[in-house]
Design an enzyme around this catalytic site. Structure first.
Site, PDB file in Angstrom:
ATOM      1  N   HIS A  96     -11.081  -2.206  -7.407  1.00  0.00           N
ATOM      2  CA  HIS A  96     -12.283  -3.126  -7.129  1.00  0.00           C
ATOM      3  C   HIS A  96     -12.049  -4.528  -7.445  1.00  0.00           C
ATOM      4  CE1 HIS A  96     -14.060   1.159  -7.616  1.00  0.00           C
ATOM      5  NE2 HIS A  96     -14.929   0.446  -6.891  1.00  0.00           N
ATOM      6  N   CYS A 115       0.903  -1.247  -0.092  1.00  0.00           N
ATOM      7  CA  CYS A 115       0.128   0.235  -0.076  1.00  0.00           C
ATOM      8  C   CYS A 115       0.898   1.287   0.000  1.00  0.00           C
ATOM      9  CB  CYS A 115      -0.774  -0.158   1.156  1.00  0.00           C
ATOM     10  SG  CYS A 115      -1.960   1.566   1.224  1.00  0.00           S
ATOM     11  N   CYS A 159      -4.592   0.515   6.544  1.00  0.00           N
ATOM     12  CA  CYS A 159      -5.394   2.154   6.679  1.00  0.00           C
ATOM     13  C   CYS A 159      -6.712   2.398   5.903  1.00  0.00           C
ATOM     14  CB  CYS A 159      -4.163   2.929   6.063  1.00  0.00           C
ATOM     15  SG  CYS A 159      -3.949   2.699   4.261  1.00  0.00           S
ATOM     16  N   ASP A 187     -13.954 -12.190 -12.751  1.00  0.00           N
ATOM     17  CA  ASP A 187     -13.638 -12.629 -14.116  1.00  0.00           C
ATOM     18  C   ASP A 187     -12.127 -12.808 -14.295  1.00  0.00           C
ATOM     19  OD1 ASP A 187     -12.741  -9.940 -13.999  1.00  0.00           O
ATOM     20  OD2 ASP A 187     -13.749  -9.409 -15.991  1.00  0.00           O
ATOM     21  N   ARG A 237     -10.266 -10.931 -10.182  1.00  0.00           N
ATOM     22  CA  ARG A 237      -9.581  -9.720 -10.681  1.00  0.00           C
ATOM     23  C   ARG A 237      -9.440  -8.735  -9.656  1.00  0.00           C
ATOM     24  NH1 ARG A 237     -10.935  -5.695 -14.520  1.00  0.00           N
ATOM     25  NH2 ARG A 237     -12.774  -6.722 -14.917  1.00  0.00           N
ATOM     26  N   HIS A 290      -8.553   3.468  -0.467  1.00  0.00           N
ATOM     27  CA  HIS A 290      -9.203   2.666  -1.740  1.00  0.00           C
ATOM     28  C   HIS A 290      -7.911   2.396  -2.683  1.00  0.00           C
ATOM     29  CE1 HIS A 290     -11.608   2.384  -5.270  1.00  0.00           C
ATOM     30  NE2 HIS A 290     -10.508   3.165  -5.985  1.00  0.00           N
ATOM     31  N   CYS A 306      -7.213  -1.039   1.457  1.00  0.00           N
ATOM     32  CA  CYS A 306      -6.245  -1.673   2.444  1.00  0.00           C
ATOM     33  C   CYS A 306      -6.608  -2.207   3.816  1.00  0.00           C
ATOM     34  CB  CYS A 306      -5.238  -0.542   2.739  1.00  0.00           C
ATOM     35  SG  CYS A 306      -3.667  -0.968   3.480  1.00  0.00           S
ATOM     36  N   CYS A 316      -7.047  -4.849 -18.883  1.00  0.00           N
ATOM     37  CA  CYS A 316      -8.047  -3.843 -18.755  1.00  0.00           C
ATOM     38  C   CYS A 316      -7.519  -2.337 -18.474  1.00  0.00           C
ATOM     39  CB  CYS A 316      -8.917  -4.125 -17.131  1.00  0.00           C
ATOM     40  SG  CYS A 316      -7.776  -4.031 -15.823  1.00  0.00           S
TER      41      CYS A 316
END
Length: 172
Positions: free
Chosen positions: A146, A88, A140, A150, A158, A143, A137, A106
Site C-alpha cells: 500500500h 516484482c 502483472c 507520510d 511511503r 499486489h 505491479c 513500520c
C-alpha cells in the site's frame, strides 16, 4: 554405563549434524519455473490466477494474487540497506531502487518513489474497514503493498511493500 553414554552422545551429535545439513541445503519450490518472469520485458501480462497458482510458490501467490500481507518485521528486505534494485517477484518488472528506500520503522520495506511511473499502478482498497490505496505491479497486477502520504521528501509518499513480493539485485 560409559559405553551407553558414549553411544548416546554419538547419536545426539549425528542428529544435530543431519539437522544442520538439512538447514544448509537450498530451499526448493514445488512450483515449476515461471515462464512470465523477465527483468527486461515491460509488456503488460494477462495471466489468470489459475496459471499463476501453478508457477508461484504458495506464500508468494497468497500475497501477490490474494492480497495477503506478511507479518511486520519478518520479511527479508524490511531493514535491508544494500544498494541495488528491487523487482516484482512474480514477473520481474523493475519497481524500486535502493536509493529510494528509507527506514520507516513500520516493519515492511518502504520506498518514496518507484523506478518509473508505469512500474506500479494504484487501486482503491476499502478492506478491513480502512480506506487505503493498494499498490500493484504495473506489468502483472500483483499486489505489492500500500501507499501512504507520510513518507519523506521529496514525494512525501511511503510505498509500504511486502518483501515476499520483491526480488532484489545488488549493485555489482
Amino acid at each position: 554405563m560409559k559405553a551407553l553414554t558414549f553411544l548416546l552422545a554419538i547419536l545426539i551429535t549425528g542428529s544435530a549434524c543431519q539437522s544442520q545439513q538439512k538447514k544448509q541445503q537450498p530451499m526448493t519450490s514445488n512450483a515449476p519455473a515461471n515462464p512470465y518472469y523477465s527483468r527486461t520485458d515491460t509488456e503488460k501480462l494477462h495471466v489468470t490466477n489459475a496459471e499463476w497458482k501453478k508457477v508461484l510458490p504458495p506464500e508468494l501467490y497468497a500475497v501477490a494474487r490474494e492480497a495477503a500481507t506478511e507479518r511486520p518485521f519478518t520479511g527479508k528486505y524490511w531493514d535491508a540497506d544494500t544498494k541495488g534494485s528491487y523487482y516484482c517477484a512474480v514477473c520481474g518488472n523493475a519497481l524500486f531502487r535502493s536509493d529510494a528506500k528509507f527506514a520507516s520503522s513500520c516493519g515492511w520495506p518502504s520506498f518514496f518513489e518507484p523506478i518509473r511511473t508505469a512500474s506500479v499502478i494504484y487501486k482503491e482498497d476499502n478492506s478491513y474497514g480502512m480506506h487505503r490505496t493498494e499498490v500493484l505491479c504495473g506489468r502483472c497486477d500483483s499486489h505489492l503493498g500500500h501507499i501512504f502520504d507520510d513518507g519523506p521528501p521529496p514525494t512525501h509518499k511511503r510505498f509500504c511493500m511486502n518483501s515476499v513480493s520483491l526480488d532484489f539485485e545488488p549493485l555489482q
